[in-house]
Design a protein around this motif. Structure first.
Motif, mmCIF file in Angstrom:
data_model
loop_
_atom_site.group_PDB
_atom_site.id
_atom_site.type_symbol
_atom_site.label_atom_id
_atom_site.label_comp_id
_atom_site.label_asym_id
_atom_site.label_seq_id
_atom_site.Cartn_x
_atom_site.Cartn_y
_atom_site.Cartn_z
ATOM 1 N N CYS A 29 0.718 -0.769 0.459
ATOM 2 C CA CYS A 29 -0.272 -0.162 0.068
ATOM 3 C C CYS A 29 0.633 1.071 -0.211
ATOM 4 O O CYS A 29 0.787 2.432 -0.904
ATOM 5 C CB CYS A 29 -1.007 -0.042 1.280
ATOM 6 S SG CYS A 29 -1.949 -1.274 0.924
ATOM 7 N N HIS A 33 0.641 3.932 -2.750
ATOM 8 C CA HIS A 33 0.652 5.207 -2.775
ATOM 9 C C HIS A 33 1.823 6.517 -3.278
ATOM 10 O O HIS A 33 1.780 7.504 -3.559
ATOM 11 C CB HIS A 33 0.271 5.096 -1.062
ATOM 12 C CG HIS A 33 0.433 6.359 -0.328
ATOM 13 N ND1 HIS A 33 -0.717 7.993 -0.399
ATOM 14 C CD2 HIS A 33 0.744 7.774 0.126
ATOM 15 C CE1 HIS A 33 -1.144 8.565 -0.016
ATOM 16 N NE2 HIS A 33 0.676 8.723 0.239
ATOM 17 N N ARG A 38 -2.878 5.125 -4.895
ATOM 18 C CA ARG A 38 -3.744 4.609 -3.577
ATOM 19 C C ARG A 38 -4.163 6.068 -2.464
ATOM 20 O O ARG A 38 -2.907 6.884 -2.849
ATOM 21 C CB ARG A 38 -3.193 3.771 -2.584
ATOM 22 C CG ARG A 38 -3.141 2.347 -3.144
ATOM 23 C CD ARG A 38 -3.092 1.560 -1.976
ATOM 24 N NE ARG A 38 -3.809 1.882 -0.628
ATOM 25 C CZ ARG A 38 -4.908 0.319 -0.458
ATOM 26 N NH1 ARG A 38 -5.664 0.069 -1.431
ATOM 27 N NH2 ARG A 38 -5.115 1.037 0.680
ATOM 28 N N ASP A 39 -5.101 6.273 -2.399
ATOM 29 C CA ASP A 39 -4.656 7.258 -1.186
ATOM 30 C C ASP A 39 -4.191 6.696 0.316
ATOM 31 O O ASP A 39 -3.701 8.369 0.367
ATOM 32 C CB ASP A 39 -6.551 7.606 -1.046
ATOM 33 C CG ASP A 39 -7.175 8.166 -1.606
ATOM 34 O OD1 ASP A 39 -6.892 8.437 -3.160
ATOM 35 O OD2 ASP A 39 -9.254 7.740 -2.166
ATOM 36 N N LEU A 40 -4.250 6.465 0.952
ATOM 37 C CA LEU A 40 -3.407 5.925 2.004
ATOM 38 C C LEU A 40 -2.452 4.914 1.708
ATOM 39 O O LEU A 40 -2.444 3.868 1.392
ATOM 40 C CB LEU A 40 -4.183 5.219 3.013
ATOM 41 C CG LEU A 40 -4.884 6.951 3.458
ATOM 42 C CD1 LEU A 40 -6.843 6.126 4.352
ATOM 43 C CD2 LEU A 40 -4.698 8.071 4.001
ATOM 44 N N PRO A 41 -1.718 5.129 2.341
ATOM 45 C CA PRO A 41 -0.584 4.031 2.753
ATOM 46 C C PRO A 41 -0.183 2.790 3.589
ATOM 47 O O PRO A 41 0.497 2.395 4.478
ATOM 48 C CB PRO A 41 1.021 4.716 2.770
ATOM 49 C CG PRO A 41 0.641 5.741 3.841
ATOM 50 C CD PRO A 41 -0.930 6.076 3.757
ATOM 51 N N ASP A 42 -1.793 3.197 4.367
ATOM 52 C CA ASP A 42 -1.556 2.232 5.809
ATOM 53 C C ASP A 42 -2.121 1.352 5.341
ATOM 54 O O ASP A 42 -2.529 1.162 4.342
ATOM 55 C CB ASP A 42 -3.492 2.841 6.969
ATOM 56 C CG ASP A 42 -2.718 4.453 6.906
ATOM 57 O OD1 ASP A 42 -2.080 4.774 6.406
ATOM 58 O OD2 ASP A 42 -4.064 4.898 7.796
ATOM 59 N N PRO A 47 -4.696 1.056 10.423
ATOM 60 C CA PRO A 47 -4.555 2.025 10.625
ATOM 61 C C PRO A 47 -3.410 3.218 11.420
ATOM 62 O O PRO A 47 -3.250 3.316 12.258
ATOM 63 C CB PRO A 47 -5.872 2.486 10.570
ATOM 64 C CG PRO A 47 -6.752 1.338 11.056
ATOM 65 C CD PRO A 47 -5.703 -0.076 11.260
ATOM 66 N N GLY A 48 -3.140 3.937 9.823
ATOM 67 C CA GLY A 48 -1.690 4.349 10.956
ATOM 68 C C GLY A 48 -0.018 4.427 10.869
ATOM 69 O O GLY A 48 0.211 5.175 10.946
ATOM 70 N N ALA A 50 1.934 2.470 8.142
ATOM 71 C CA ALA A 50 2.461 2.084 6.405
ATOM 72 C C ALA A 50 2.928 0.355 6.253
ATOM 73 O O ALA A 50 3.562 0.097 7.072
ATOM 74 C CB ALA A 50 3.632 3.393 6.197
#
Length: 142
Positions: A29, A33, A38-42, A47-48, A50
């Motif tokens: 991810c 990103h 991707r919108d987020l690297p999580d 969550p939060g 990478a």
């Protein structure tokens, strides 16, 4: 690492995946990103945090129980290279199947929203090993 990669009895696609992993070309991810895909690297589980390769395959908290089951007499690994060294020192033949269990659990979460626990991942890993044993060369002297 090259010997472990190419001289094992794993299927060619696993050897190629392991080569990609060793050369830090895995599409996590975080890497997607960075490339704008991707919108987020999580991590989907954390969550939060990478989702880098070491996190995905080694340090994600969801893998702690799996590593304790696979390597009961060792400290949990902290990197992909640490996993390879621990597995090679624990098992007689080089083995890359632990990575496939981690990928399978992650893909089940991402694509089917299934959260596999460590016993399930360990069971899947055992199934992979049973499938691969028939591909192993016979022991020396037989």
């Amino acid at each position: 690492m090259a010997r472990v990669n190419w001289d094992c009895f794993a299927p060619k696609k696993v050897k190629i995946f392991f080569w990609i992993l060793r050369h830090e070309r895995t599409r996590t991810c975080a890497s997607l990103h960075r490339h704008g895909a991707r919108d987020l690297p999580d991590c989907p589980f954390c969550p939060g945090v990478a989702e880098e390769a070491d996190h995905l395959f080694v340090t994600c908290p969801r893998l702690a129980d799996l590593w304790s089951r696979l390597l009961p007499k060792q400290n949990p690994p902290s990197s992909i290279q640490g996993v390879v060294a621990a597995i090679c020192s624990t098992f007689a033949a080089p083995n890359t199947t632990a990575h496939t269990a981690a990928v399978g659990a992650r893909n089940a979460m991402v694509f089917r929203t299934l959260q596999e626990d460590a016993p399930t991942m360990a069971r899947h890993l055992q199934q992979h090993i049973e499938l691969w044993v028939c591909r192993a060369p016979p022991p020396a002297g037989r």
